[in-house]
Design a protein around this motif. Structure first.
Motif, short mmCIF file in Angstrom:
data_model
loop_
_atom_site.label_atom_id
_atom_site.label_comp_id
_atom_site.label_asym_id
_atom_site.label_seq_id
_atom_site.Cartn_x
_atom_site.Cartn_y
_atom_site.Cartn_z
N PRO A 1 0.08 2.05 -13.68
CA PRO A 1 1.09 3.16 -13.90
C PRO A 1 1.10 4.22 -12.94
N ASN A 2 2.23 4.69 -12.34
CA ASN A 2 2.41 5.88 -11.72
C ASN A 2 1.89 5.39 -9.96
N VAL A 3 1.77 4.26 -9.86
CA VAL A 3 1.31 3.92 -8.39
C VAL A 3 2.84 4.00 -7.61
N GLY A 4 3.97 3.99 -8.27
CA GLY A 4 5.12 4.06 -7.34
C GLY A 4 6.07 2.89 -7.44
N LYS A 5 6.06 2.02 -8.58
CA LYS A 5 6.68 0.96 -8.44
C LYS A 5 8.42 0.99 -8.65
N SER A 6 8.69 2.04 -9.59
CA SER A 6 10.17 2.16 -9.59
C SER A 6 10.43 2.85 -8.29
N SER A 7 9.63 3.58 -7.57
CA SER A 7 10.08 4.28 -6.27
C SER A 7 10.54 3.28 -5.24
N VAL A 8 9.45 2.06 -5.25
CA VAL A 8 9.53 1.17 -4.45
C VAL A 8 10.73 0.53 -4.44
N THR B 1 12.18 7.60 -12.11
CA THR B 1 10.74 7.83 -11.77
C THR B 1 10.16 9.08 -12.21
N GLY B 2 8.76 9.39 -12.42
CA GLY B 2 8.19 10.50 -12.84
C GLY B 2 7.06 10.72 -12.43
N ALA B 3 6.47 12.10 -12.37
CA ALA B 3 5.37 12.21 -11.79
C ALA B 3 4.23 11.83 -13.14
N ALA C 1 2.47 9.25 -15.81
CA ALA C 1 2.30 7.96 -15.96
C ALA C 1 3.26 7.44 -17.20
N GLY C 2 3.96 6.25 -17.17
CA GLY C 2 4.44 5.71 -18.27
C GLY C 2 6.02 5.76 -18.48
N VAL C 3 6.51 6.29 -17.26
CA VAL C 3 8.05 6.35 -17.20
C VAL C 3 8.51 5.21 -17.49
N THR C 4 8.30 4.12 -16.84
CA THR C 4 9.07 2.93 -17.02
C THR C 4 8.53 2.12 -18.46
N THR C 5 9.26 2.08 -19.28
CA THR C 5 8.91 1.28 -20.51
C THR C 5 9.68 0.18 -20.77
N LEU D 1 0.75 -1.11 0.17
CA LEU D 1 0.04 -0.08 0.15
C LEU D 1 0.90 1.40 -0.07
N ASN D 2 1.32 1.80 -1.23
CA ASN D 2 2.04 2.87 -1.25
C ASN D 2 1.52 4.20 -1.18
N LYS D 3 2.07 5.43 -0.95
CA LYS D 3 1.83 6.81 -0.89
C LYS D 3 0.89 6.83 0.38
N ILE D 4 1.35 6.22 1.32
CA ILE D 4 0.27 6.33 2.56
C ILE D 4 0.38 7.62 3.03
N ASP D 5 1.40 8.49 2.71
CA ASP D 5 1.51 9.85 3.25
C ASP D 5 0.36 10.67 2.66
N LEU D 6 -0.35 10.27 1.71
CA LEU D 6 -1.52 11.08 1.04
C LEU D 6 -2.92 10.63 1.63
N PRO E 1 6.90 -2.22 -16.57
CA PRO E 1 5.95 -1.00 -16.92
C PRO E 1 4.71 -1.12 -16.35
N GLY E 2 4.07 -0.02 -15.88
CA GLY E 2 2.75 0.08 -15.27
C GLY E 2 1.64 -0.58 -16.42
N ILE E 3 0.91 -1.29 -15.92
CA ILE E 3 -0.42 -1.72 -16.68
C ILE E 3 -1.74 -1.76 -15.92
N LYS F 1 5.82 4.08 2.29
CA LYS F 1 6.16 5.52 1.72
C LYS F 1 7.30 5.45 0.90
N ALA F 2 7.09 5.25 -0.28
CA ALA F 2 8.43 4.89 -1.22
C ALA F 2 8.94 6.24 -1.55
N SER F 3 8.57 7.38 -1.50
CA SER F 3 9.14 8.48 -1.87
C SER F 3 8.55 9.77 -1.32
N1 LIG Z 1 3.29 11.26 -2.15
C1 LIG Z 1 4.09 10.32 -2.42
N2 LIG Z 1 4.34 10.09 -3.75
C2 LIG Z 1 5.14 8.98 -4.45
C3 LIG Z 1 5.39 7.84 -3.32
N3 LIG Z 1 5.72 6.99 -4.21
C4 LIG Z 1 5.87 7.40 -5.28
N4 LIG Z 1 5.46 8.82 -5.50
C5 LIG Z 1 5.43 9.51 -6.66
O1 LIG Z 1 4.79 8.97 -7.53
C6 LIG Z 1 5.07 9.24 -8.98
C7 LIG Z 1 5.31 8.01 -9.66
O2 LIG Z 1 6.34 7.19 -9.39
P1 LIG Z 1 7.10 6.13 -10.09
O3 LIG Z 1 8.00 5.13 -9.30
O4 LIG Z 1 7.73 6.58 -11.41
O5 LIG Z 1 5.69 5.01 -10.35
P2 LIG Z 1 5.72 3.87 -11.49
O6 LIG Z 1 4.63 3.09 -10.83
O7 LIG Z 1 7.04 3.36 -11.76
O8 LIG Z 1 5.25 4.55 -13.07
P3 LIG Z 1 5.29 3.96 -14.25
O9 LIG Z 1 6.70 3.93 -14.62
O10 LIG Z 1 4.29 4.95 -15.00
O11 LIG Z 1 4.85 2.72 -14.23
C8 LIG Z 1 6.57 10.03 -8.66
O12 LIG Z 1 6.22 11.40 -8.82
C9 LIG Z 1 7.01 9.63 -7.31
O13 LIG Z 1 7.56 10.60 -6.70
C10 LIG Z 1 4.95 7.88 -2.22
O14 LIG Z 1 4.89 7.21 -1.28
N5 LIG Z 1 4.18 9.25 -1.77
#
Ligand SMILES: Nc1nc2c(ncn2[C@@H]2O[C@H](COP(=O)(O)OP(=O)(O)OP(=O)(O)O)[C@@H](O)[C@H]2O)c(=O)[nH]1
Length: 544
Positions: A325-332, A349-351, A353-357, A247-252, A374-376, A275-277
């Protein structure tokens, strides 16, 4: 005209026009500017521009470009109001920028003192990590096109290349050094970003993984979850694969919401909060006390290591990271490797979606390696009821669509307002973000228009003639939502007794089985009591 025969050669004693000026009328006068003169003008002009540029650099305040004037017709009745609002918005923006700068300065100061949630490294560490990175073997490797063994071929080819690299660099032992020092990544050469190729990579990751980390967005865990995918994974390898929900992005989300979701999700699979980032700097985040980036990622790492050791395999354990996409896989992965921020990331990583290809393998130590994918957007959500536009709006609010691919941004904002209509406090916070007064009592479509008109005015998103640009305003709202500047989440289903709202559909037998599996896996990963409070409610504290 011909020079008069009387003066074939100019005479110094003669006072006539021809002798005085020396002009020969025999030659036809050309109207063309002489090249010498043209060069002279060009040289002077360049010199002048150079001087002006130098002057502008010295005194930027005197030479700043004036913002383009708004072409609002004088006859427009609200011209004064719009102009004053724009002026006000500019002032607020400048104030916010100054505030952000001050905050960043403060953060940097704190960081130097080594007191930033133990999350970021100080400059020296980051530098040394960058040096480590230079040593990393980042190689492209073509995956074989064979159906079942594509991943095996990919890994084999990467191993051969890694061995070659080690041989070249004198590390003939082939033994892994500890932790991230020996981290190596490789990337597929293919730049194919089609859905089909993503599906293929997803399958490869799941096939190759012993443990699958299924990353969910804490703001909408069920929206980013597919029970079909879970079922598929459970049926593979005779049920030998392990699935952990992250369960990522718990800070939100606030602690109470986090606790509710943890209770709910733990009934299906072992679940860990993460909280991966640190996310966007000006996000509206909640402080979960001990659940910091470092705290939660170390807990996850400890769980994976416990599992790897308990398995006693001759090979290393492969951990696949999957999710929307964008759930924070690469940040994990970056959090697990301790590589946070800047260019030292193991995975980009990036804000958006679709950074990881492409597939990416990161070796943690001799017992563990991670696979990023890559996110699906999994089929179950795509199959949800509703028109194409409604489906897209849902995905936009899951941040699963890159901004450029959003066809109807206003539709997504309408869905957001619709969700907030049952949560008045969140709606009020949304209005506060843009300093908008309460909205009139209107139908959803009209309400959205009225909201976006106000946002357009507040953010200066005006088109020709000062007409509010609703699409542009909607994109601004979507970006604020994506980066957590707008607070919002889906409430967890209420768990009553042994049956929850969310799992009513599952049969009692399946639920009982699942309970046994969860208990057994929790033990394998030694998850009990891994995190302080383990999702218990902690004091809520809002951060700007
Ligand atoms: N607030 C918050 N933001 C996070 C957290 N983890 C990741 N992010 C943000 O979420 C965004 C997407 O993170 P990525 O790690 O690129 O996500 P991804 O799932 O690899 O994305 P794709 O490459 O599109 O599949 C980035 O802007 C991160 O900074 C978290 O725990 N809290």
């Amino acid at each position: 005209m011909v020079r008069p025969s009387k003066h074939p050669i100019p005479s110094p004693t003669c006072g006539c026009f021809f002798c005085l000026t020396g002009i020969s009328l025999e030659e036809k006068k050309s109207k063309r500017t002489p090249v010498r003169l043209r060069h002279k003008i060009e040289k002077r002009s360049a010199e002048k521009q150079r001087k002006e540029r130098k002057e502008a650099k010295k005194h930027p305040e005197l030479h700043r470009k004036k913002p383009a004037a708004l072409n609002i017709p004088n006859s427009y009745p609200y011209k004064d109001r719009i102009l004053s609002e724009i002026e006000e918005a500019r002032r607020i923006k400048a104030e916010e920028q100054a505030k952000r700068r001050d905050e960043a300065k403060l953060r940097r100061k704190e960081l130097k003192g080594g007191d930033d949630e133990d999350v970021m490294k100080d400059a020296d560490e980051v530098k040394s990590e960058e040096e480590d990175d230079d040593e990393m073997d980042v190689e492209d490797s073509e995956a074989e096109e064979g159906e079942g063994n594509a991943m095996a071929a990919l890994l084999a080819s990467a191993r051969v290349r890694a061995a070659e690299f080690e041989a070249q660099h004198g590390d003939s032992s082939g033994e892994d050094n500890d932790e991230s020092d020996d981290e190596r990544t490789f990337q597929r050469a293919s730049k194919d970003t089609s859905r089909k190729s993503f599906d293929k990579m997803f399958k490869q990751v799941v096939d190759a993984a012993d443990v699958i980390l299924y990353v969910l967005d804490a703001r909408d865990p069920n929206g980013t979850r597919s029970k079909e995918v879970e079922r598929q994974i459970m049926s593979m390898d005779g049920g030998d694969k392990r699935l952990i929900l992250i369960l990522n992005k718990i800070d939100l989300v606030p602690p109470a919401v986090l606790k509710g979701w943890m209770t709910y999700l733990k009934r299906f699979f072992p679940t860990l909060p993460l909280k991966a980032s640190n996310g966007a700097p000006n996000a509206q985040s909640f402080d979960h006390k001990s659940l910091t980036v470092q705290g939660t990622s170390q807990a996850l790492l400890a769980a994976l290591k416990s599992f790897a050791h308990s398995k006693q395999l001759k090979r290393s354990v492969t951990v696949g990271v999957i999710g929307y996409p964008n759930v924070g896989k690469s940040s994990v992965i970056n959090a697990l490797t301790g590589r946070l921020g800047g260019g030292s990331n193991a995975c980009p990583t990036g804000a958006e979606a679709g950074v990881t290809t492409s597939l990416r393998e990161v070796k943690l130590d001799k017992k563990l390696k991670l696979l990023d994918s890559p996110g699906i957007v999994f089929p179950s959500t795509e199959g949800q009821l509703g028109s194409q536009a409604e489906k897209q709006a849902r995905l936009v609010l899951l941040n699963a669509i890159p901004p450029k691919q959003i066809d109807d941004p206003a539709g997504a904002v309408q869905l957001l307002l619709q969700r907030f209509s049952t949560a008045p406090s969140l709606l009020q916070k949304l209005l506060d973000v843009y300093a908008i007064p309460p909205l009139p009592n209107l139908g959803m479509g009209e309400l959205t228009k009225s909201f976006l008109t106000e946002v357009a005015r507040k953010r200066g998103r005006l088109g020709k003639g000062g007409v509010p640009n609703l699409d542009s305003a909607a994109m601004a709202v979507i970006m604020d939502w994506r980066d957590g500047r707008i607070q919002g989440w889906i409430d967890p289903p209420i768990v009553t007794g042994t049956v929850t709202e969310g799992i009513k559909t599952d049969s009692g037998a399946v639920e009982a089985d699942q309970k046994e599996i969860v208990g057994q896996w929790m033990e394998e990963f030694k998850l009990d009591g891994l995190l302080p409070g383990d999702g218990e409610t902690q004091e809520v504290e809002m951060k700007g």
